[in-house]
Write a protein that holds these residues in place. Structure first.
Motif, PDB file in Angstrom:
ATOM      1  N   ILE A 181       0.810  -1.231   0.000  1.00 44.34           N
ATOM      2  CA  ILE A 181       0.000   0.000   0.000  1.00 44.34           C
ATOM      3  C   ILE A 181       0.835   1.269   0.000  1.00 44.34           C
ATOM      4  O   ILE A 181       0.277   2.372  -0.016  1.00 44.34           O
ATOM      5  N   THR A 182       2.168   1.140   0.003  1.00 52.66           N
ATOM      6  CA  THR A 182       3.012   2.338  -0.045  1.00 52.66           C
ATOM      7  C   THR A 182       3.392   2.734  -1.473  1.00 52.66           C
ATOM      8  O   THR A 182       4.253   3.587  -1.663  1.00 52.66           O
ATOM      9  N   GLY A 183       2.789   2.111  -2.476  1.00 52.33           N
ATOM     10  CA  GLY A 183       2.930   2.642  -3.827  1.00 52.33           C
ATOM     11  C   GLY A 183       3.520   1.758  -4.890  1.00 52.33           C
ATOM     12  O   GLY A 183       3.462   2.092  -6.071  1.00 52.33           O
ATOM     13  N   ILE A 184       4.088   0.595  -4.519  1.00 52.51           N
ATOM     14  CA  ILE A 184       4.789  -0.202  -5.523  1.00 52.51           C
ATOM     15  C   ILE A 184       3.873  -0.608  -6.668  1.00 52.51           C
ATOM     16  O   ILE A 184       4.251  -0.544  -7.840  1.00 52.51           O
ATOM     17  N   ASN A 185       2.655  -1.006  -6.359  1.00 54.15           N
ATOM     18  CA  ASN A 185       1.786  -1.512  -7.416  1.00 54.15           C
ATOM     19  C   ASN A 185       1.188  -0.405  -8.267  1.00 54.15           C
ATOM     20  O   ASN A 185       0.859  -0.633  -9.436  1.00 54.15           O
ATOM     21  N   VAL A 186       1.066   0.770  -7.692  1.00 56.47           N
ATOM     22  CA  VAL A 186       0.634   1.909  -8.510  1.00 56.47           C
ATOM     23  C   VAL A 186       1.719   2.239  -9.528  1.00 56.47           C
ATOM     24  O   VAL A 186       1.455   2.482 -10.706  1.00 56.47           O
ATOM     25  N   ILE A 187       2.986   2.219  -9.084  1.00 58.89           N
ATOM     26  CA  ILE A 187       4.101   2.510  -9.985  1.00 58.89           C
ATOM     27  C   ILE A 187       4.256   1.431 -11.054  1.00 58.89           C
ATOM     28  O   ILE A 187       4.512   1.730 -12.223  1.00 58.89           O
ATOM     29  N   LEU A 188       4.059   0.173 -10.685  1.00 53.68           N
ATOM     30  CA  LEU A 188       4.245  -0.913 -11.648  1.00 53.68           C
ATOM     31  C   LEU A 188       3.019  -1.105 -12.541  1.00 53.68           C
ATOM     32  O   LEU A 188       3.132  -1.160 -13.759  1.00 53.68           O
TER      33      LEU A 188
END
Length: 477
Positions: free
Chosen positions: A264-271
């Motif tokens: 939830i700290t952003g990795i999947n949004v970036i990927l």
């Protein structure tokens, strides 16, 4: 001659790493490649299926996040199965499911079928993550456990990188079906290789299969004679007993929080949405995919750093570095977006690219792979399938939540405020790791409960316990 179970696990923990350790770790972790490819390729696929199927915000959210939701369910389902029937059987079944559903995804004729088959691919991936690092941990010498188990992160990175470059190459023909269908090839290879994997020796002993266990232990370099009989280990715990155990409860809370935060700290949004974000900043489809591919391609160097350090510096220190780096990267991201929206286009895009690249660097070094190593080692062997499955499910449900929310948040409030939220979450993650997470390097799987038995107390007390276990054994040897 009867010898206690603990004596056999000590022998297994003290063996030298041989070819079988390395080969079994690589094949056991191969599901991570499918994990990386499948979750990464959706970022490229979305660029093309959104206009083809006329997807609205809700449909984009469901298509992207459905895989993660079913992965969480798959992880929960896999735990009891692998505790009952063994690690190897589930690892092979995962590959078969992935191959079938990946092929059906590529052949989908409408958005409903695409969502259905993609989600079932997620079920297979979730089941695999429930036990892959746990399986590797169960045959690894304790001084090498981190490096062998973090092979999972190498595979995830490799799959992600392959997905973005496949997406970039196929973007010129807009062939989204081939983007999805290419995942069948590594799945078939995985099935063939996993058929030759040895079963976990710890699982065999726990389930009374001593003759098979002895044969496999010898292959892993353990000295054990046919005359030696292994005393039965403790009985299998019920779910009620699992949660009444303070060390197990502590492990589930702390490692569960790590795994939720790493999603939830952003990795999947970036990927997953990286190409979408670059398109939002004005880049074309191929260029948007290329930028994400370049950032992720540096993961090989980042994995090598993590591989070298995880059994030297330990899990906790890498976690502090990793989550601290995410904070810094997200701050640069916010600066880049602010510069972009102020009209300085080139500088804004350059800062966003820098932020994404640094984010992936710190994630690969200290967050992603380390989290999966912890998931595979902190739960006792007799309930590792169920416990690790629950932890994997928490990871996937966190993944689902953030990627489901992002399209709605972006449409309602824009990208900038979303990354403010991610920055706040990364601060909370760093505090949890720094204050409460115990160090587990050099601790045998059977002694892990000693590191966790004090519950949720400040980290300084944990350091004393885990260090004493590790360095006392070092002095004795």
């Amino acid at each position: 001659m009867i010898i206690p179970y603990e004596e056999i696990t000590k022998r297994l923990d003290s063996t030298r790493v041989n070819k079988l350790h390395i080969i079994a770790a690589i094949i056991g972790a191969l599901g991570g490649f499918l994990f990386g490819y499948d979750t990464g390729i959706i970022g490229s696929v979305l660029v093309y299926v959104t206009p083809i199927f006329h997807l609205n915000t809700a449909e984009v959210a469901i298509l992207t996040s459905g895989t993660s939701l079913l992965a969480g369910i798959g992880a929960l389902a896999a735990g009891p199965i692998t505790d009952k029937f063994g690690r190897k059987s589930l690892l092979v079944a995962d590959g078969i499911m992935y191959a079938v559903f990946a092929l059906l995804s590529a052949l989908a004729t409408d958005s409903l079928l695409l969502v259905l088959w993609r989600s079932l691919v997620g079920f297979a991936i979730g089941a695999d993550t429930a036990i892959a690092t746990g399986y590797i941990s169960e045959f690894s010498p304790k001084k090498w456990r981190g490096r062998l188990a973090i092979t999972q992160q190498l595979m995830i990175f490799s799959g992600l990188t392959a997905s973005f470059w496949a997406g970039y190459i196929l973007s010129f023909s807009a062939n989204w079906r081939l983007m999805l269908g290419l995942g069948v090839i590594p799945a078939i290879i995985l099935i063939a290789l996993r058929a030759f994997l040895p079963e976990s020796p710890r699982w065999l002993i726990l389930n009374g299969k001593q003759d098979k266990a002895k044969d496999i232990l010898r292959k892993f370099g353990v000295n054990i004679s046919n005359d030696e009989q292994i005393a039965p280990p403790q009985r299998e715990l019920t779910f009620k007993e699992i949660f009444s155990s303070k060390p197990i409860r502590t492990a589930i809370i702390l490692v569960g929080l790590w795994l939720i935060f790493q999603q939830i700290t952003g990795i999947n949004v970036i990927l997953y949405y990286g190409p979408t974000i670059y398109k939002y900043l004005g880049l074309t489809g191929p260029k948007a995919i290329l930028n994400t591919a370049i950032s992720e391609s540096l993961g090989g160097i980042e994995y090598a750093i993590s591989f070298y350090l995880i059994d030297k510096w330990g899990r906790r220190r890498l976690g502090v570095i990793g989550y601290g780096g995410l904070m810094m990267s997200l701050a640069i991201m916010l600066l880049g977006l602010r510069v972009f929206f102020s009209g300085i286009i080139f500088a804004g895009v350059a800062l966003v690219f820098t932020a994404m690249t640094l984010y992936l660097l710190f994630y690969h070094i200290g967050v992603g792979g380390v989290g999966w190593v912890l998931q595979g080692e902190v739960i006792p062997t007799e309930v590792r399938g169920r416990g690790a499955g629950l932890l994997a499910a928490l990871d996937w449900f966190g993944n689902f939540a953030i990627i489901f929310v992002f399209p709605y948040w972006k449409a309602a409030f824009g990208v900038f405020s979303f990354f403010v939220l991610e920055l706040v979450l990364s601060v909370l993650a760093l505090l949890v790791v720094y204050l409460f997470l115990p160090e587990t390097k050099g601790v045998s799987l059977e002694e892990m409960t000693k590191v966790l038995e004090r519950g949720l107390t400040i980290q300084r007390q944990y350091n004393t316990i885990s260090s004493n276990i590790y360095y006392t054994e070092k002095r004795i040897k």
